[in-house]
Design a protein around this motif. Structure first.
Motif, short mmCIF file in Angstrom:
data_model
loop_
_atom_site.label_atom_id
_atom_site.label_comp_id
_atom_site.label_asym_id
_atom_site.label_seq_id
_atom_site.Cartn_x
_atom_site.Cartn_y
_atom_site.Cartn_z
N ASP A 88 0.84 -1.20 0.00
CA ASP A 88 0.00 0.00 0.00
C ASP A 88 0.87 1.25 0.00
O ASP A 88 2.09 1.19 0.16
N ILE A 89 0.22 2.36 -0.24
CA ILE A 89 0.94 3.62 -0.43
C ILE A 89 1.27 4.21 0.94
O ILE A 89 0.42 4.20 1.83
N ASN A 90 2.49 4.69 1.08
CA ASN A 90 2.86 5.35 2.35
C ASN A 90 2.15 6.70 2.45
O ASN A 90 2.19 7.50 1.51
N ASP A 91 1.52 6.90 3.58
CA ASP A 91 0.89 8.20 3.88
C ASP A 91 -0.06 8.68 2.78
O ASP A 91 -0.04 9.86 2.41
N PHE A 92 -0.89 7.79 2.31
CA PHE A 92 -1.80 8.20 1.23
C PHE A 92 -2.81 9.22 1.74
O PHE A 92 -3.25 10.08 0.98
N LYS A 93 -3.16 9.11 3.00
CA LYS A 93 -4.13 10.06 3.56
C LYS A 93 -3.55 11.49 3.45
O LYS A 93 -4.25 12.42 3.03
N LYS A 94 -2.23 11.59 3.79
CA LYS A 94 -1.60 12.92 3.72
C LYS A 94 -1.57 13.42 2.27
O LYS A 94 -1.73 14.61 2.00
N GLY A 122 -4.98 12.29 -5.72
CA GLY A 122 -4.87 10.97 -5.10
C GLY A 122 -5.30 9.89 -6.08
O GLY A 122 -4.63 8.87 -6.24
N ASP A 123 -6.41 10.16 -6.78
CA ASP A 123 -6.89 9.20 -7.79
C ASP A 123 -5.85 9.02 -8.90
O ASP A 123 -5.61 7.91 -9.38
N GLN A 124 -5.25 10.14 -9.30
CA GLN A 124 -4.23 10.05 -10.37
C GLN A 124 -3.03 9.23 -9.92
O GLN A 124 -2.43 8.51 -10.71
N ALA A 170 -3.99 -6.52 -8.85
CA ALA A 170 -5.37 -6.17 -8.46
C ALA A 170 -5.34 -5.03 -7.47
O ALA A 170 -4.40 -4.88 -6.69
N ARG A 171 -6.39 -4.20 -7.53
CA ARG A 171 -6.57 -3.22 -6.46
C ARG A 171 -7.45 -3.90 -5.43
O ARG A 171 -8.59 -4.28 -5.71
N PHE A 172 -6.90 -4.08 -4.24
CA PHE A 172 -7.58 -4.86 -3.23
C PHE A 172 -8.61 -4.01 -2.50
O PHE A 172 -9.55 -4.51 -1.91
N GLU A 215 6.42 -4.09 8.09
CA GLU A 215 7.23 -3.08 7.37
C GLU A 215 6.75 -1.68 7.69
O GLU A 215 7.53 -0.76 7.87
N LYS A 216 5.43 -1.53 7.79
CA LYS A 216 4.86 -0.21 8.15
C LYS A 216 5.37 0.22 9.53
O LYS A 216 5.77 1.36 9.74
N GLU A 217 5.31 -0.75 10.47
CA GLU A 217 5.74 -0.45 11.84
C GLU A 217 7.20 -0.05 11.85
O GLU A 217 7.59 0.94 12.48
#
Ligand code: GTP
Length: 304
Positions: A176-182, A192-194, A214-216, A287-289
């Motif tokens: 997954d993307i790091n800090d996608f919310k930011k 974000g969509d792009q 796949a996008r999960f 890995e995130k941790e």
């Protein structure tokens, strides 16, 4: 009840064309095909052979299907596409494929001294396109056009079965993307969509033909790599991560977007695909941790 002329008229009035094809592939006769929205006049084919009309590969396919109908003596139903490139003399013509359903039945008598079949061809192009669209809608994520979660799980089930039968190694990578919310907060949802679309492009560009992306859900993606164990998958993942950084940098994210991932593979003891997904997900979490720990170990920013 009907005279011979009337029977000939009735046959000519059939909307779909019906070909009499001999075992050697000769067009012995053609009836019907009166629905001019879908069919050209095929009378010019009579006396010609499949090999005269079609390129070798397609002619061979027809010959095989004729053979099947002749040996089974059952109604044999086939679906096939015909493009300009299949037909001799039409190579430069329209590239779109016309789809047909062929219903093929062996005849109980010989034609021109050979066994023969009745081949009724129905133009099913519209139905075929609709089916393709429906399949795509049910299997693909509309934003990225990658496979969706449902299709991914079905494909993983297939790989799991193949593994159980033939022990074909299959690596599974969740990222997954790091800090996608930011990213969304800072650049807006549209950017974000792009980013999600650019990541999908990288997946398509970097993965090999048998791999599946796949996008999960949300900012989470899954890559399934058949015929690949975890060690072999590492170099593919490195390439993919580098490509994601590059494509996202190209659309305006300075230094590119980083991902975190977890890698696993199907193991002998796995009773379901959930187990391999769970292992990969655990590693993603670790890995995130670790990433968060690294960030927190950085010295605090100096106030200027
Ligand atoms: N632009 C856009 N954002 C989405 C979409 N789907 C989910 N998101 C957003 O993705 C973000 C995911 O946030 P989190 O799960 O907290 O993950 P994160 O911010 O990447 O944090 P870490 O995973 O810990 O690095 C949420 O803000 C969702 O709103 C989408 O289709 N488009």
């Amino acid at each position: 009840m009907f005279s011979e002329d009337q029977l000939a008229d009735i046959l000519a009035a059939l909307p779909d064309p019906a070909f009499i094809l001999t075992r050697s592939g000769c067009y012995a006769a053609i009836f019907g095909g009166s629905d001019l929205r879908y069919y050209h006049d095929g009378s010019g084919l009579v006396g010609k052979s499949l090999q005269d009309v079609l390129h070798a590969e397609k002619a061979m396919w027809f010959a095989k299907e004729i053979e099947k109908a002749l040996s089974s003596h059952q109604l044999h139903i086939v679906e096939y596409g015909l493009a300009g490139s299949d037909v001799k003399g039409l190579e430069g013509g329209p590239s779109n494929v016309i789809w047909f359903e062929g219903r093929v039945q062996a005849l109980n008598f010989q034609v021109r001294g050979e066994d023969a079949v009745l081949w009724v061809a129905s133009n099913i192009t519209e139905r075929h396109e609709l089916e393709t669209q429906l399949r795509s809608l049910s299997e693909r994520d509309p934003l990225t056009n990658l496979f969706n979660r449902r299709k991914l799980l079905a494909m993983l089930e297939d790989q799991h079965e193949l593994f159980n039968r033939y022990k074909i190694p299959t690596a599974v990578f969740i990222f997954d993307i790091n800090d996608f919310k930011k990213i969304n907060d800072q650049f807006g949802h549209l950017m974000g969509d792009q980013a999600l679309q650019a990541i999908a492009q990288s997946c398509i560009a970097e993965l090999r033909a048998p791999d599946m992306a796949a996008r999960f859900g949300g900012d989470e993606f899954v890559i399934v790599m058949p015929h690949t164990d975890q060690n072999q998958a590492l170099s593919i993942i490195e390439r993919l991560s580098a490509s994601i950084e590059k494509t996202t940098a190209a659309i305006g994210f300075a230094n590119g977007i980083r991902i975190s991932g977890g890698l696993s593979e199907i193991f002998s003891g796995d009773t379901s695909v959930d187990e391999v997904l769970h292992r990969a997900d655990e590693k993603l979490y670790q890995e995130k941790e670790a990433g968060r720990r690294r960030m927190s170990e950085l010295p605090p920013l100096e106030k200027t």
